[in-house]
Design an enzyme around this catalytic site. Sequence first.
Site, PDB file in Angstrom:
ATOM      1  N   GLY A  17     -13.838  28.857  70.684  1.00  0.00           N
ATOM      2  CA  GLY A  17     -13.458  29.307  72.017  1.00  0.00           C
ATOM      3  C   GLY A  17     -13.596  28.182  73.022  1.00  0.00           C
ATOM      4  O   GLY A  17     -14.098  27.095  72.699  1.00  0.00           O
ATOM      5  N   GLY A  27     -14.482  26.217  76.921  1.00  0.00           N
ATOM      6  CA  GLY A  27     -15.490  26.121  77.971  1.00  0.00           C
ATOM      7  C   GLY A  27     -16.858  25.650  77.512  1.00  0.00           C
ATOM      8  O   GLY A  27     -17.053  25.189  76.387  1.00  0.00           O
ATOM      9  N   GLU A  56     -10.801  25.979  58.762  1.00  0.00           N
ATOM     10  CA  GLU A  56      -9.525  26.671  58.535  1.00  0.00           C
ATOM     11  C   GLU A  56      -8.333  25.750  58.757  1.00  0.00           C
ATOM     12  O   GLU A  56      -7.186  26.148  58.529  1.00  0.00           O
ATOM     13  CB  GLU A  56      -9.420  27.895  59.455  1.00  0.00           C
ATOM     14  CG  GLU A  56      -8.939  27.635  60.866  1.00  0.00           C
ATOM     15  CD  GLU A  56      -9.951  26.959  61.769  1.00  0.00           C
ATOM     16  OE1 GLU A  56      -9.596  26.579  62.895  1.00  0.00           O
ATOM     17  OE2 GLU A  56     -11.119  26.804  61.342  1.00  0.00           O
ATOM     18  N   CYS A  72     -17.288  26.066  65.582  1.00  0.00           N
ATOM     19  CA  CYS A  72     -17.014  25.445  66.882  1.00  0.00           C
ATOM     20  C   CYS A  72     -17.876  26.080  67.982  1.00  0.00           C
ATOM     21  O   CYS A  72     -19.083  25.897  67.989  1.00  0.00           O
ATOM     22  CB  CYS A  72     -15.529  25.506  67.197  1.00  0.00           C
ATOM     23  SG  CYS A  72     -15.008  24.249  68.392  1.00  0.00           S
ATOM     24  N   LEU A  73     -17.295  26.838  68.923  1.00  0.00           N
ATOM     25  CA  LEU A  73     -18.121  27.490  69.940  1.00  0.00           C
ATOM     26  C   LEU A  73     -19.142  28.406  69.279  1.00  0.00           C
ATOM     27  O   LEU A  73     -20.289  28.511  69.733  1.00  0.00           O
ATOM     28  CB  LEU A  73     -17.249  28.281  70.919  1.00  0.00           C
ATOM     29  CG  LEU A  73     -18.001  29.015  72.035  1.00  0.00           C
ATOM     30  CD1 LEU A  73     -18.704  28.041  72.971  1.00  0.00           C
ATOM     31  CD2 LEU A  73     -17.059  29.918  72.829  1.00  0.00           C
ATOM     32  N   HIS A  96     -13.433  22.623  62.250  1.00  0.00           N
ATOM     33  CA  HIS A  96     -12.583  23.764  61.907  1.00  0.00           C
ATOM     34  C   HIS A  96     -12.189  23.738  60.438  1.00  0.00           C
ATOM     35  O   HIS A  96     -11.181  23.128  60.064  1.00  0.00           O
ATOM     36  CB  HIS A  96     -11.327  23.755  62.782  1.00  0.00           C
ATOM     37  CG  HIS A  96     -11.572  24.207  64.178  1.00  0.00           C
ATOM     38  ND1 HIS A  96     -11.339  25.497  64.605  1.00  0.00           N
ATOM     39  CD2 HIS A  96     -12.063  23.538  65.256  1.00  0.00           C
ATOM     40  CE1 HIS A  96     -11.660  25.607  65.884  1.00  0.00           C
ATOM     41  NE2 HIS A  96     -12.103  24.424  66.301  1.00  0.00           N
ATOM     42  N   PHE A 128     -18.167  19.794  73.666  1.00  0.00           N
ATOM     43  CA  PHE A 128     -19.618  19.943  73.740  1.00  0.00           C
ATOM     44  C   PHE A 128     -20.192  19.870  72.329  1.00  0.00           C
ATOM     45  O   PHE A 128     -19.474  20.057  71.341  1.00  0.00           O
ATOM     46  CB  PHE A 128     -19.991  21.279  74.384  1.00  0.00           C
ATOM     47  CG  PHE A 128     -19.645  21.375  75.848  1.00  0.00           C
ATOM     48  CD1 PHE A 128     -20.591  21.124  76.824  1.00  0.00           C
ATOM     49  CD2 PHE A 128     -18.353  21.712  76.242  1.00  0.00           C
ATOM     50  CE1 PHE A 128     -20.260  21.203  78.178  1.00  0.00           C
ATOM     51  CE2 PHE A 128     -18.015  21.795  77.584  1.00  0.00           C
ATOM     52  CZ  PHE A 128     -18.981  21.536  78.554  1.00  0.00           C
TER      53      PHE A 128
END
Length: 369
Positions: A236, A238, A349, A263-264, A347, A308
Amino acid sequence: MTHAKLALEDGTVFTGRAFGAAGEKVGEVVFNTSMTGYQEVLTDPSYRGQIVTMTYPLIGNYGTTADDAESKGVQVEGFVVRELTRVPSNFRSSCDLDTYLKASNVVGIEGIDTRALVRRLRVRGSLMGVLSTTDLDDASLVRKAKAAHGMEGKDLVKEVVPDQSFKWDKGFGQFAEHVIPARAADKHVVAIDYGMKWNILRCLTQVGCKVTVVPGTASAADVLAHNPDGIFLSNGPGDPAAVGYAIETVKGLVGKKPLFGICLGHQLLGLALGAKTFKLKFGHRGANQPVLNKRTGAVEITTQNHGFAVDPGTLPAAAEPTHINLNDQTLEGLRHKSLPAFSVQYHPESAAGPHDSTYLFEEFRAMMG
């Protein structure tokens, strides 16, 4: 040709030719080093709030197709390329890139020196920028870029989460069976959607999972009410530290069911366990990032998209690093030493990218028994 301009907060202005929609967009200017997969990049919700520059010089040559979308629509704020192909050549193509962006109301710019732009971002770090076809005054655009709010402290998850829970019923689509052998669906996974790429759902289906998708705003009680065999934490956009409600949810799920984050989702698991996150200078975005699997000693070439990272020095004693980025030694994976919970920053995938890390979906399934 209509002119377009990209202005950065450091005062740099690039002038080029407009494509896609007319208008003006503000976002964090980042770059992606992939040679292919531009449609997957455009439709990845993790790029919400960002103006994406492709380093490969020729973009659009194979057009676009609905089968390659990673979400319901284009997610980037703007798109920057060196040269746009306006006449694609691919039997799968249903629409050229210019028309695709027009239909999605996304502004594009071509004909600028993308090498100079990327070099500036690598030296200065990711910068806020304004991409416009309507305001072509350099001083005005720079003022807008300077006034823009950066990514730190910004919760973008609420902009991309689904409105309600749903069952994934699209199978594994174009995902090749030779990558992950198809299995009967005998496990139930709840996937918490913070801005999830659809190929993750295809991969979970491929390894034998029935998947229920819930919004990233769901509470731990909401998730557990589905009585899943395992819980997936998605990618995701931000700043992960700004998504306090998601951190609290993950805290309430650790130890209750097997957990797998990407990831996030990896960052949220780290924060839930007590670690801290920090902003990378210019992030990792591309399909060629080398990662060391510390458990096996194997090197995986991975697809990545993040700005991040989890600070490995803040990991609690109960967690351990499992994967390390070989370019800058940042943390790329972790797992809990005694509870069924693990995550990776990259990732597995792919979509688009190498398939070196698809084994992680099999490991998640095995963790569910």
